[in-house]
Design a protein around this motif. Sequence first.
Motif, short mmCIF file in Angstrom:
data_model
loop_
_atom_site.label_atom_id
_atom_site.label_comp_id
_atom_site.label_asym_id
_atom_site.label_seq_id
_atom_site.Cartn_x
_atom_site.Cartn_y
_atom_site.Cartn_z
N VAL A 26 -3.96 -3.86 5.76
CA VAL A 26 -4.85 -3.57 7.04
C VAL A 26 -6.10 -4.10 6.59
CG1 VAL A 26 -3.49 -1.39 7.47
CG2 VAL A 26 -5.27 -1.42 5.50
N ASP A 27 -6.93 -4.11 7.68
CA ASP A 27 -8.56 -4.77 7.44
C ASP A 27 -9.33 -3.72 6.91
OD1 ASP A 27 -7.38 -7.05 8.66
OD2 ASP A 27 -7.78 -6.06 10.67
N LEU A 28 -9.25 -2.42 7.09
CA LEU A 28 -10.08 -1.38 6.64
C LEU A 28 -9.57 -0.07 5.82
CD1 LEU A 28 -12.93 0.00 7.00
CD2 LEU A 28 -12.32 0.92 9.28
N LEU A 29 -10.10 0.15 4.77
CA LEU A 29 -9.89 1.37 4.30
C LEU A 29 -10.95 2.50 4.30
CD1 LEU A 29 -8.76 -0.30 1.00
CD2 LEU A 29 -7.18 0.47 2.58
N LEU A 30 -10.44 3.76 4.96
CA LEU A 30 -11.28 4.77 5.20
C LEU A 30 -10.89 5.85 3.87
CD1 LEU A 30 -11.45 5.68 8.82
CD2 LEU A 30 -12.87 4.56 7.60
N LEU A 31 -11.78 5.85 2.86
CA LEU A 31 -11.35 6.63 1.67
C LEU A 31 -12.46 7.86 1.58
CD1 LEU A 31 -10.82 3.63 -0.77
CD2 LEU A 31 -9.43 4.64 0.66
N ASP A 32 -11.99 9.03 1.56
CA ASP A 32 -12.68 10.11 1.75
C ASP A 32 -12.65 10.76 0.52
OD1 ASP A 32 -14.45 12.24 2.20
OD2 ASP A 32 -13.10 13.03 3.96
N GLU A 33 -13.57 10.78 -0.44
CA GLU A 33 -13.81 11.35 -1.79
C GLU A 33 -12.07 10.88 -2.42
OE1 GLU A 33 -15.51 14.79 -2.39
OE2 GLU A 33 -16.89 14.45 -1.29
N PRO A 34 -11.76 9.74 -2.59
CA PRO A 34 -10.60 9.61 -2.99
C PRO A 34 -10.28 9.64 -4.60
CG PRO A 34 -11.76 7.30 -2.88
CD PRO A 34 -12.92 8.39 -2.64
N THR A 35 -11.19 9.91 -5.16
CA THR A 35 -10.71 9.79 -6.88
C THR A 35 -11.28 11.35 -7.14
OG1 THR A 35 -12.73 8.97 -7.69
CG2 THR A 35 -11.07 7.53 -6.99
N ALA A 36 -11.31 12.32 -6.05
CA ALA A 36 -12.03 13.61 -7.04
C ALA A 36 -11.09 14.04 -8.09
CB ALA A 36 -11.97 14.46 -5.82
N GLY A 37 -9.71 13.76 -7.98
CA GLY A 37 -8.75 14.79 -8.72
C GLY A 37 -8.11 13.75 -9.88
N LEU A 38 -8.67 12.36 -9.93
CA LEU A 38 -8.23 11.52 -10.78
C LEU A 38 -9.06 11.49 -12.18
CD1 LEU A 38 -7.64 8.26 -8.89
CD2 LEU A 38 -6.01 10.22 -8.89
N ASP A 39 -8.01 11.14 -13.27
CA ASP A 39 -8.63 11.06 -14.80
C ASP A 39 -9.30 9.93 -14.85
OD1 ASP A 39 -6.70 9.13 -15.50
OD2 ASP A 39 -5.20 10.71 -15.84
N PRO A 40 -10.30 9.83 -15.76
CA PRO A 40 -11.01 8.46 -15.93
C PRO A 40 -10.03 7.17 -15.97
CG PRO A 40 -11.95 10.33 -17.43
CD PRO A 40 -10.69 10.69 -16.76
N LEU A 41 -9.14 7.24 -16.80
CA LEU A 41 -8.07 5.99 -16.79
C LEU A 41 -7.80 5.60 -15.34
CD1 LEU A 41 -6.06 6.88 -19.87
CD2 LEU A 41 -7.69 5.17 -19.61
N MET A 42 -7.27 6.52 -14.42
CA MET A 42 -6.87 6.21 -13.29
C MET A 42 -8.23 5.96 -12.39
SD MET A 42 -3.87 6.35 -12.99
CE MET A 42 -3.32 6.03 -14.50
N GLU A 43 -9.29 6.67 -12.60
CA GLU A 43 -10.61 5.84 -11.98
C GLU A 43 -10.78 4.30 -12.25
OE1 GLU A 43 -13.24 8.24 -10.64
OE2 GLU A 43 -14.02 6.60 -9.95
N VAL A 44 -10.26 3.77 -13.29
CA VAL A 44 -10.62 2.39 -13.71
C VAL A 44 -9.51 1.57 -12.77
CG1 VAL A 44 -10.34 0.74 -15.46
CG2 VAL A 44 -11.56 2.86 -16.06
N VAL A 45 -8.34 2.29 -12.73
CA VAL A 45 -7.33 1.52 -11.88
C VAL A 45 -7.69 1.45 -10.60
CG1 VAL A 45 -4.91 1.57 -10.96
CG2 VAL A 45 -5.30 2.28 -13.49
N PHE A 46 -8.29 2.65 -10.03
CA PHE A 46 -8.74 2.76 -8.68
C PHE A 46 -9.78 1.54 -8.34
CE2 PHE A 46 -12.23 4.48 -5.98
CZ PHE A 46 -11.43 4.33 -4.66
N GLN A 47 -10.66 1.60 -9.32
CA GLN A 47 -11.91 0.52 -9.01
C GLN A 47 -11.37 -0.85 -8.95
OE1 GLN A 47 -15.35 1.31 -11.34
NE2 GLN A 47 -15.56 3.31 -11.03
N GLN A 48 -10.31 -1.29 -10.10
CA GLN A 48 -9.71 -2.32 -9.72
C GLN A 48 -8.98 -2.79 -8.58
OE1 GLN A 48 -7.12 -2.25 -13.26
NE2 GLN A 48 -8.75 -2.97 -14.76
#
Lengths: 553, 310
Positions: free
Chosen positions: B152-174
């Motif tokens: 897709v061309d656009l991602l609408l992410l509404d507080e997408p990492t509120a429940g993720l741990d710091p390791l997953m947060e890094v994966v998310f950013q990558q």
Amino acid sequence: MPETTSGTLPHTSVSPAPTDVAPLVRTGSLLRFMLRRDRIRLSIWVLGIGLMALYFSNAIQVIADGVEELAQMAVLFSDPVGRMMTGPAFGMDEPSFERFYAAGYVLFLYILFALMSVFLLVRHTRTEEQTGRAELVRANVVGRHATLTAALLLTGGANAAAAVLVWVASGPVAGYDAAGTALVAAGGFSVGLFFMGAAAVAAQLSQSSRGASAMAGGLLGLAYLIRMGGDMVEQGGSALSWFSPLAWSQQTAPYVEDRWWPLLLPLVAAAGMVALGFWLSTRRDVGASLVPPRLGRATARPSLGTPVGMALRVLRGMLRGWAIALVLAALMFGSYAESMVDAADGLPEEVAMIMTGDDLMLGYLAYMSLFLAIFVAAAGVSGLQVLRSEEVHGRAEFALSLPMSRTTWLGAHLAVLLGGLMALTLLVGLGTAVGAGASLGDLEHTGSLLLAGLHQFPAVLAVVGIVVALFGWVPRIAGTVGWVIIAFSGIATNFGPMLDLPDAVLNLNVFGHLAQHPVEDITLAPVLWLSTLGVAGLVLGLLGWRRREVNRV
Amino acid sequence: MSENPPVIRTEKLVKRFGAVRALDELDLTIATGEVHGFLGPNGAGKSTTMRVLLGLLRADSGTVEMFGRDPWRHAVALHRRLAYVPGDVELWPNLTGGEVIDMFLRLRGPYSTARRDELIERFALDPRKKTRTYSKGNRQKVALISALASDVDLLLLDEPTAGLDPLMEVVFQQTIKEATQNGRSVLLSSHILAQVEALSDRISIIRAGQVVESGTLSELRHMTRTTIEVETARPAGEIAGMSGVHDFRTEGERIIFEVDGERVEDLMHQLAPLGVRSLVAHPPTLEQLLMRHYGEDLGHRSVAEGAQKG
């Protein structure tokens, strides 16, 4: 400073190791908390049961003018179909107002006691665990058994309060005999406690509150079915009746024999199930069930990639549950057909002249098709409530972020729901036909019974149409209105004549217009206008759903 | 590219819930390929904006366009080009995580199973478990994987990492960085300040339904204050009287104060003759950015919440 106080505290006050915390600590606080949360719900249940008793015990004197008229009406309860619906019909050969009350109406009070117990107990135990609120509570100094104990005290107290109101309504107010009235009230209390025990066990077995309610509610349905079979066979009930907890309270025969000992059965069973519930609760973790959840598929089957596939997974469980319950009920009702033919032998001569055994049997089967169709419509309403909860819980919003239009989303769900309901009517017809065929020893009526089931579909469609229209425009009230329609249909169909309701009110019964196939020929007009009403409701609902905002908060 | 309409454009967007103006003349523009941080505390109107952009809620007045089209009227066509991760992900309890991911990918169009499997592995999700047994973080992973694996061309992410741990947060950013390398645009709502700081090209700060500040991070920083801790050989009391210096205080040998972005240069001229022994300058944090717009009380509250979630 802190050191000196902490040094003396352990010796002067109690509370040593956490393992020694009494299992019932804080039961009182929890009970007060539950009462606070439920102050309205609880009042409605208890007052509702009291008002029903007040209405029943005072309406009979208005409906029937005197004992002669009462004697004519007593046939309603004392013939086999009447006994199936309401109970063993004690004392109907010599009816009085109070006996009429006990034979025809008290069963419904008992059912309300049972439902109140199941809903209250599951609400304060499994629902709390499922939502995670129980964890929050248990993290405090709260005994292991405190929640269940408080919920049991609450439910038991509600039953006692309702029983007192029933006693006041039928004793001092209606002026019925004291011993029998006390038995009616005690019977309600005992039924309530029995199903409280059943709910206490179910809450340990199932991980979801719906599952637990369904389990305990299913037991109530089973109790009703067994009692139907048992009481139909002979006046005063048969051996089969004694396997039904609902029948135990009826077997006290209030105002006729006034015997107390049958109530020992529900009370002992309730005590046993409560103990079992406590024991089972120690065999599992908070939030967990005794049946562990299994692993599923890592990838979806191809069918899941379509809107209809999605809808199927949303509604499948609900449809399956209703199908199992209704097919079992249909098989059971169908298998009473032979008893109906037999029962006709015992009819008075003047009745037998106008009604043969076959007539009675087919009339009974026509009535059963109607009775079961109301339950199919109830399945429809609960399916639409599933859709509403898809919206309220944000799953509809998530699904609609896909390239899928509103119309496609609702259309797919309605297609699955209506297809499922159509299948349900066919299955119910088939179940009745198979049951009847087995008991009569021939399959002569199979075709007409299938048709009788299917013939009720327009009424089911009309109910679904009305609720879908509301879902499209005023979603908040859709579910409530749906259940009111179902409850009204049930009451008007079963008790319309007995309650002496005016025709204008009876005409509002969606299920009161179709011909009673197979005793009557099918007439086309009601089929057509009920179908039109249903389709119009569906279209209106779809239009509203396209226009309104999704899950507006 | 410049002829393309903006991916998202709202002008004076108003959304009322009864008497409450949830969105009060909100202006927001996101260009193609941009990661736009949408920053504000709970209840500021972030989720409402998302739901208007999805065509689930109807704007009461103002303009709202996605790829140049009205999302209320052209929802289906627009949804082919976007994927959404709700703030509070609720899934179908009787489906497994893998089934939900597949269902969403198939309904959105063609997709690569290799990409899906790779994301499942990187986010360490067990796709065979029924979603009713998932934690909030795991439900979010399901929604994220199905969004990131879509073409897709656009991602609408509404507080997408509120429940993720710091390791997953890094994966998310990558994964978000990879997505933008492929030219995708992202609207990332959050009150986790570090996340927005790390990912966003531009930031809009929303407060009570209005965008109160919008720009690149350095533009926003310019408009705010730098914190300076300095130890000088000679007394530095005169600094307190300078225009643009705030919250001046002394801690032992050091003095600590805040200085407006545009006064930093003047300050350096003043400090140099005093004999600087040590100097530490903190760039303004987004906490300070927010506090400036929410006042001290509200600022503390929102920062505390952000810290909890983070």
